[in-house]
Design a protein around this motif. Structure first.
Motif, mmCIF file in Angstrom:
data_model
loop_
_atom_site.group_PDB
_atom_site.id
_atom_site.type_symbol
_atom_site.label_atom_id
_atom_site.label_comp_id
_atom_site.label_asym_id
_atom_site.label_seq_id
_atom_site.Cartn_x
_atom_site.Cartn_y
_atom_site.Cartn_z
ATOM 1 N N TRP A 35 0.811 -1.227 0.000
ATOM 2 C CA TRP A 35 0.000 0.000 0.000
ATOM 3 C C TRP A 35 0.838 1.268 0.000
ATOM 4 C CZ3 TRP A 35 -4.779 -1.253 -1.081
ATOM 5 C CH2 TRP A 35 -5.284 -2.486 -0.652
ATOM 6 N N GLN A 36 2.147 1.145 -0.104
ATOM 7 C CA GLN A 36 3.017 2.305 0.015
ATOM 8 C C GLN A 36 2.614 3.478 -0.892
ATOM 9 O OE1 GLN A 36 5.227 2.392 2.469
ATOM 10 N NE2 GLN A 36 5.622 4.534 1.976
ATOM 11 N N PRO A 37 2.208 3.249 -2.152
ATOM 12 C CA PRO A 37 1.887 4.389 -3.021
ATOM 13 C C PRO A 37 0.725 5.251 -2.528
ATOM 14 C CG PRO A 37 2.305 2.427 -4.332
ATOM 15 C CD PRO A 37 2.226 1.975 -2.908
ATOM 16 N N ILE A 38 -0.185 4.699 -1.715
ATOM 17 C CA ILE A 38 -1.325 5.496 -1.256
ATOM 18 C C ILE A 38 -1.349 5.652 0.262
ATOM 19 C CG2 ILE A 38 -2.744 4.924 -3.255
ATOM 20 C CD1 ILE A 38 -4.249 2.906 -1.501
ATOM 21 N N LEU A 168 9.063 -1.848 -5.113
ATOM 22 C CA LEU A 168 7.893 -2.272 -4.358
ATOM 23 C C LEU A 168 7.930 -3.776 -4.111
ATOM 24 C CD1 LEU A 168 5.170 -1.477 -3.100
ATOM 25 C CD2 LEU A 168 4.116 -1.910 -5.331
ATOM 26 N N ARG A 169 8.270 -4.556 -5.143
ATOM 27 C CA ARG A 169 8.382 -6.007 -4.985
ATOM 28 C C ARG A 169 9.398 -6.371 -3.920
ATOM 29 N NH1 ARG A 169 11.498 -8.769 -9.596
ATOM 30 N NH2 ARG A 169 13.126 -7.855 -8.314
ATOM 31 N N ASP A 170 10.550 -5.702 -3.940
ATOM 32 C CA ASP A 170 11.596 -6.006 -2.970
ATOM 33 C C ASP A 170 11.161 -5.642 -1.549
ATOM 34 O OD1 ASP A 170 13.134 -6.912 -5.046
ATOM 35 O OD2 ASP A 170 14.381 -5.101 -5.192
ATOM 36 N N ALA A 171 10.410 -4.539 -1.412
ATOM 37 C CA ALA A 171 9.910 -4.157 -0.088
ATOM 38 C C ALA A 171 8.949 -5.203 0.449
ATOM 39 C CB ALA A 171 9.227 -2.794 -0.167
ATOM 40 N N ILE A 172 8.102 -5.738 -0.424
ATOM 41 C CA ILE A 172 7.161 -6.779 -0.008
ATOM 42 C C ILE A 172 7.900 -8.063 0.340
ATOM 43 C CG2 ILE A 172 5.280 -8.269 -0.817
ATOM 44 C CD1 ILE A 172 4.344 -5.836 -2.512
ATOM 45 N N LEU A 173 8.844 -8.450 -0.508
ATOM 46 C CA LEU A 173 9.556 -9.709 -0.299
ATOM 47 C C LEU A 173 10.599 -9.634 0.806
ATOM 48 C CD1 LEU A 173 9.953 -11.016 -3.959
ATOM 49 C CD2 LEU A 173 8.386 -11.799 -2.177
ATOM 50 N N GLN A 174 10.796 -8.452 1.381
ATOM 51 C CA GLN A 174 11.654 -8.358 2.564
ATOM 52 C C GLN A 174 11.064 -9.180 3.706
ATOM 53 O OE1 GLN A 174 12.329 -4.339 3.858
ATOM 54 N NE2 GLN A 174 13.633 -4.952 5.575
ATOM 55 N N TYR A 175 9.731 -9.301 3.698
ATOM 56 C CA TYR A 175 9.030 -10.125 4.683
ATOM 57 C C TYR A 175 8.124 -11.090 3.928
ATOM 58 C CZ TYR A 175 10.543 -6.477 7.926
ATOM 59 O OH TYR A 175 11.286 -5.591 8.659
ATOM 60 N N PRO A 176 8.668 -12.132 3.317
ATOM 61 C CA PRO A 176 7.869 -13.002 2.442
ATOM 62 C C PRO A 176 6.839 -13.814 3.207
ATOM 63 C CG PRO A 176 10.050 -13.942 2.794
ATOM 64 C CD PRO A 176 10.075 -12.568 3.406
ATOM 65 N N ALA A 177 5.760 -14.122 2.520
ATOM 66 C CA ALA A 177 4.734 -15.005 3.088
ATOM 67 C C ALA A 177 5.289 -16.409 3.242
ATOM 68 C CB ALA A 177 3.504 -15.014 2.197
ATOM 69 N N ARG A 178 4.787 -17.137 4.228
ATOM 70 C CA ARG A 178 5.245 -18.498 4.466
ATOM 71 C C ARG A 178 4.453 -19.499 3.637
ATOM 72 N NH1 ARG A 178 5.795 -14.259 7.439
ATOM 73 N NH2 ARG A 178 4.648 -14.854 9.301
ATOM 74 N N SER A 236 -4.689 -2.692 -14.416
ATOM 75 C CA SER A 236 -4.761 -4.139 -14.279
ATOM 76 C C SER A 236 -5.190 -4.463 -12.850
ATOM 77 C CB SER A 236 -3.414 -4.770 -14.644
ATOM 78 O OG SER A 236 -3.480 -6.177 -14.616
ATOM 79 N N HIS A 237 -4.483 -5.378 -12.180
ATOM 80 C CA HIS A 237 -4.921 -5.885 -10.890
ATOM 81 C C HIS A 237 -4.548 -4.983 -9.717
ATOM 82 C CE1 HIS A 237 -6.549 -9.131 -8.477
ATOM 83 N NE2 HIS A 237 -5.448 -9.202 -7.748
ATOM 84 N N VAL A 238 -3.642 -4.028 -9.937
ATOM 85 C CA VAL A 238 -3.129 -3.211 -8.836
ATOM 86 C C VAL A 238 -3.273 -1.727 -9.184
ATOM 87 C CG1 VAL A 238 -1.261 -3.064 -7.139
ATOM 88 C CG2 VAL A 238 -1.418 -5.053 -8.603
ATOM 89 N N PRO A 239 -4.482 -1.232 -9.353
ATOM 90 C CA PRO A 239 -4.659 0.150 -9.803
ATOM 91 C C PRO A 239 -4.151 1.191 -8.828
ATOM 92 C CG PRO A 239 -6.767 -0.784 -9.115
ATOM 93 C CD PRO A 239 -5.778 -1.913 -9.164
ATOM 94 N N PHE A 240 -4.101 0.859 -7.545
ATOM 95 C CA PHE A 240 -3.620 1.837 -6.568
ATOM 96 C C PHE A 240 -2.114 2.042 -6.671
ATOM 97 C CE2 PHE A 240 -3.994 -2.314 -4.560
ATOM 98 C CZ PHE A 240 -2.767 -2.502 -3.954
#
Length: 257
Positions: A35-38, A168-178, A236-240
């Motif tokens: 959600w960082q962009p908004i 943004l991808r790297d920020a999310i994957l800093q804490y990856p889902a299990r 597409s899937h991530v308009p925000f």
């Protein structure tokens, strides 16, 4: 601006900003960093609670849980007159919370989501079951690569800075889902079906015409059910993320009323 960080056994959340309560739920394999962009915009207008779902981000457990368990986990984060933003899988959870707590959930903003993500005889505008089955198979081979491919799929067809997307991808994957949570999330996407029900609270759906995961044809069905629907023609899937200004124009003042 005040900020409260809450760490409990199953879910990590952070609350900041002033105004009406707003709960924000991310999608499959993601976390609140998406959600960082908004983020700054929302916290200027509402008291926002960002969540890392169980098994995602900084939440402390490996399991996502069943739909019923997730509803019970998230209930303490919902105050009276709470609006919920749910993106993709988070949109399914937002719908479940509205059905469970219509007295507290004031309205829903559902982004790139659907009452049912998998094709059924009565709900054809959705993914073929084989798509999620392939994701589940790929997770067992290389789940990080699978999540990265899923991340790329969400932006397919849109034009956006690759540098920004990679950051943004790297920020999310800093804490990856299990891995267990990823499999359970796919099971929720496969099995949860609200298509025969009607939401008990005001709802607005934001869809991208280029979305590869939620076909834009679902917009007509949602409108027929009486929902407000806004289709962003170039998103597409991530308009925000890709069309932030257009997205914010489509959601205001709905979520702040």
């Amino acid at each position: 601006m005040s900020q409260i960080v809450l760490d409990v056994d199953t879910v990590w959340s952070s609350t900041e900003g002033q105004g009406r309560p707003l709960l924000v739920l991310h999608g499959w394999g993601m976390n609140q960093a998406a959600w960082q962009p908004i983020r700054a915009h929302l916290t200027q207008h509402a008291r926002v609670t960002w969540v890392d779902l169980p098994g995602h981000g900084r939440s402390a457990v490996d399991q996502l849980g069943t739909l019923e368990q997730l509803v019970q986990t998230l209930k303490p984060l919902i105050q009276p007159n709470t609006a919920i933003i749910g993106w993709s899988l988070g949109g399914l959870l937002a719908q479940a919370l509205a059905y469970a707590m219509p007295d507290k959930v004031a309205r829903l903003l559902l982004i790139g989501s659907s009452p049912c993500f998998i094709q059924t005889p009565t709900w054809p505008h959705a993914l073929a079951p084989e798509v999620l089955e392939q994701f589940a198979t790929n997770l067992e081979t290389d789940y990080v690569a699978t999540v990265k491919r899923f991340f790329a799929l969400q932006f397919m067809g849109t034009r956006h800075s690759p540098v920004e997307l990679n950051q943004l991808r790297d920020a999310i994957l800093q804490y990856p889902a299990r891995l267990p949570a990823l499999h359970q999330g796919l099971e929720l996407l496969r099995s949860v079906d609200f298509s025969e029900q009607t939401l008990p609270v005001p709802s607005r759906w934001i869809l991208g015409r280029l979305d590869k995961l939620v076909p834009v044809a679902v917009a007509e069905v949602l409108e027929h059910k009486g929902y407000e629907v806004k289709v962003l023609p170039h998103a597409s899937h991530v308009p925000f993320v890709t069309h932030t200004e257009e997205f914010l124009a489509a959601v205001e003042p709905f979520i702040y009323e």
